[in-house]
Write an enzyme that holds these catalytic residues in place. Structure first.
Site, PDB file in Angstrom:
ATOM      1  CD1 TRP A   1      -2.243  -2.245   1.522  1.00 56.28           C
ATOM      2  CD2 TRP A   1      -3.041  -1.035  -0.181  1.00 56.28           C
ATOM      3  NE1 TRP A   1      -3.267  -2.947   0.941  1.00 56.28           N
ATOM      4  CE2 TRP A   1      -3.776  -2.236  -0.093  1.00 56.28           C
ATOM      5  CE3 TRP A   1      -3.367  -0.130  -1.183  1.00 56.28           C
ATOM      6  CZ2 TRP A   1      -4.822  -2.539  -0.972  1.00 56.28           C
ATOM      7  CZ3 TRP A   1      -4.404  -0.423  -2.057  1.00 56.28           C
ATOM      8  CH2 TRP A   1      -5.116  -1.621  -1.949  1.00 56.28           C
TER       9      TRP A   1
ATOM     10  CG  ASP B   1      -2.763   4.247   4.380  1.00 57.38           C
ATOM     11  OD1 ASP B   1      -3.774   4.136   5.106  1.00 57.38           O
ATOM     12  OD2 ASP B   1      -2.595   3.583   3.339  1.00 57.38           O
TER      13      ASP B   1
ATOM     14  CE  LYS C   1      -8.279  -1.656   4.715  1.00 54.24           C
ATOM     15  NZ  LYS C   1      -8.452  -2.841   3.870  1.00 54.24           N
TER      16      LYS C   1
HETATM   17  N1  PMP Z   1      -4.181   1.729   2.401  1.00 59.16           N
HETATM   18  C1  PMP Z   1      -4.273   0.557   3.036  1.00 59.16           C
HETATM   19  C2  PMP Z   1      -3.360   0.285   4.199  1.00 59.16           C
HETATM   20  C3  PMP Z   1      -5.204  -0.397   2.617  1.00 59.16           C
HETATM   21  O1  PMP Z   1      -5.286  -1.582   3.252  1.00 59.16           O
HETATM   22  C4  PMP Z   1      -6.052  -0.109   1.528  1.00 59.16           C
HETATM   23  C5  PMP Z   1      -7.118  -1.063   1.048  1.00 59.16           C
HETATM   24  N2  PMP Z   1      -7.102  -2.304   1.457  1.00 59.16           N
HETATM   25  C6  PMP Z   1      -5.896   1.128   0.875  1.00 59.16           C
HETATM   26  C7  PMP Z   1      -4.966   2.021   1.347  1.00 59.16           C
HETATM   27  C8  PMP Z   1      -6.744   1.472  -0.312  1.00 59.16           C
HETATM   28  O2  PMP Z   1      -8.023   1.727   0.106  1.00 59.16           O
HETATM   29  P1  PMP Z   1      -9.280   1.805  -0.865  1.00 59.16           P
HETATM   30  O3  PMP Z   1      -9.524   0.437  -1.391  1.00 59.16           O
HETATM   31  O4  PMP Z   1     -10.340   2.294   0.061  1.00 59.16           O
HETATM   32  O5  PMP Z   1      -8.947   2.787  -1.927  1.00 59.16           O
END
Ligand code: PMP
Length: 375
Positions: free
Chosen positions: A109, A178, A202
């Site tokens: 990510w 994040d 989550k």
């Molecule tokens: N950052 C993290 C740590 C994630 O786990 C995720 C999605 N699993 C995201 C960003 C991206 O999020 P989204 O699917 O809501 O765009």
């Protein structure tokens, strides 16, 4: 067609969207039909109404209280997911594509965030490139640029199961986090950050809503090419309702935050997270190598736990397929690891209880006895 089940017969270990508290879902059923006795569904109320203003403000206050957010930070509820913030962060915190920004990539990510930021700024990668993300290199290996606009990190890598044991030390430089997958699972010093954001699907809600916590003095200098829906300055002025917000998402977040408060607040979530991950680590540790953890102890996530099922000391695809089949038959759902990492991943978010986790550990013990000891 797959087997029909009662909700009580399953535990959802998905990485997100994920299990929500039962009490939240039953309350939401009421709001879906008639929100707080207003004679309208929550889906039908306008964001230009006192009803929404109250919900919006209350939800904001709940986050401020639970996470101890200082007064000089604004809390926004935006759309576009965590992925939207990959672009929104550089568009709000740099002044042009010539600005340098530092990204600490510890998994998939933060890697994706760095790639997206390349469209809007010069990205310096702080860490040496890794093939597999199983640890965070020591600070002596970090290479910050001279004057980056900010340093970016991901508090918990959902796919790789790598979690920062502490906030990275960056001195006076603006720090962006994040926190999507460990948001409100532990206390967090917001004041060490310029900005913290988290997709809520989550630990605290459903998909379609991202909480952004931004320090006030960073507002007012957004780039002209930033889409207005992600312009933190405009959205702060408009209390996250410049355009039609995700009212349903804010409602579910509100209910989960109240549930969280009623269940001991952040302190209890932190204690539970340690207990739940401890139960699995302990089970895996006693399995004589039948189960093996992937991430080094110091960096092991308490919320996303990837592991392998092994035969003769090597991960074994057939055993893992059998593990997934047998667990699903017992209502233990969504344990398949992300395709990049393979194996099994158990996500232990806030609504997965200690009891739920014990059931998984019991199953793992049974599977170990059945497949390792009898073969
Ligand atoms: N950052 C993290 C740590 C994630 O786990 C995720 C999605 N699993 C995201 C960003 C991206 O999020 P989204 O699917 O809501 O765009």
């Amino acid at each position: 067609m797959s087997q029909e089940r009662l909700r009580e017969e399953t535990i959802n270990f998905a990485a997100g969207p994920a299990q929500l508290p039962y009490e939240v879902l039953t309350e939401a059923q009421k709001g879906l039909l008639n929100y707080n006795g207003h004679g309208m569904s929550i889906l039908e109320i306008t964001h230009r109404s006192p009803m929404f203003d109250q919900l919006n403000q209350e939800t904001n206050d709940l986050i401020r209280t639970l996470l101890n957010v200082p007064d000089n930070y604004k809390i926004l509820f935006l759309q576009g997911g965590g992925t939207g913030q990959f672009a929104a962060v550089p568009l709000n915190l740099t002044s042009s594509n010539e600005d340098v920004v530092d990204y600490i990539v510890t998994g998939q990510w933060s890697g994706k965030a760095a790639k997206e930021a390349e469209k809007y700024a010069k990205v310096n990668l702080v860490l040496p490139k890794q093939d597999k993300y199983t640890y965070i290199p020591e600070p002596v290996q970090w290479s910050f640029s001279d004057k980056p606009r900010y340093v970016y990190y991901c508090a918990n890598e959902t796919v790789h199961g790598v979690e920062w044991p502490e906030i990275p030390a960056v001195g006076e430089t603006l720090l962006v986090c994040d926190a999507s997958s460990n948001f409100l699972t532990r206390s967090m010093d917001v004041s060490s950050h310029a900005l913290v954001y988290a997709g809520v699907q989550k630990n605290v809600g459903c998909a379609g809503l991202t909480v952004v916590i931004v320090r006030e003095d960073l507002l007012g200098s957004v780039r002209k090419d930033c889409p207005i829906i992600w312009d933190y300055t405009t959205q702060t002025k408009m209390k996250s309702a410049y355009n039609t917000p995700n009212v349903w998402g804010i409602y579910i977040l509100n209910l989960v935050l109240k549930w969280l408060q009623d269940n001991g607040g952040l302190e209890a979530m932190e204690t539970n997270s340690a207990a739940k991950s401890g139960i699995l680590f302990d089970m895996i540790g006693r399995s004589e190598g039948f189960y093996s953890l992937i991430v080094e102890p110091k960096y092991r996530s308490r919320v996303n736990i990837p592991f392998r099922v092994c035969k003769d000391d090597s991960p074994n695809d057939e055993l893992e397929a059998m593990f997934l089949k047998e667990s699903a038959e017992r209502g233990l759902l969504n344990l398949k690891g992300y395709r990049l990492v393979g194996g099994i991943r158990a996500s232990l978010y806030n609504a997965v209880s200690v009891m739920d986790t014990k059931k998984l550990a019991d199953f793992m013990r049974w599977f170990y006895e059945e497949y390792k000891l009898r073969n």
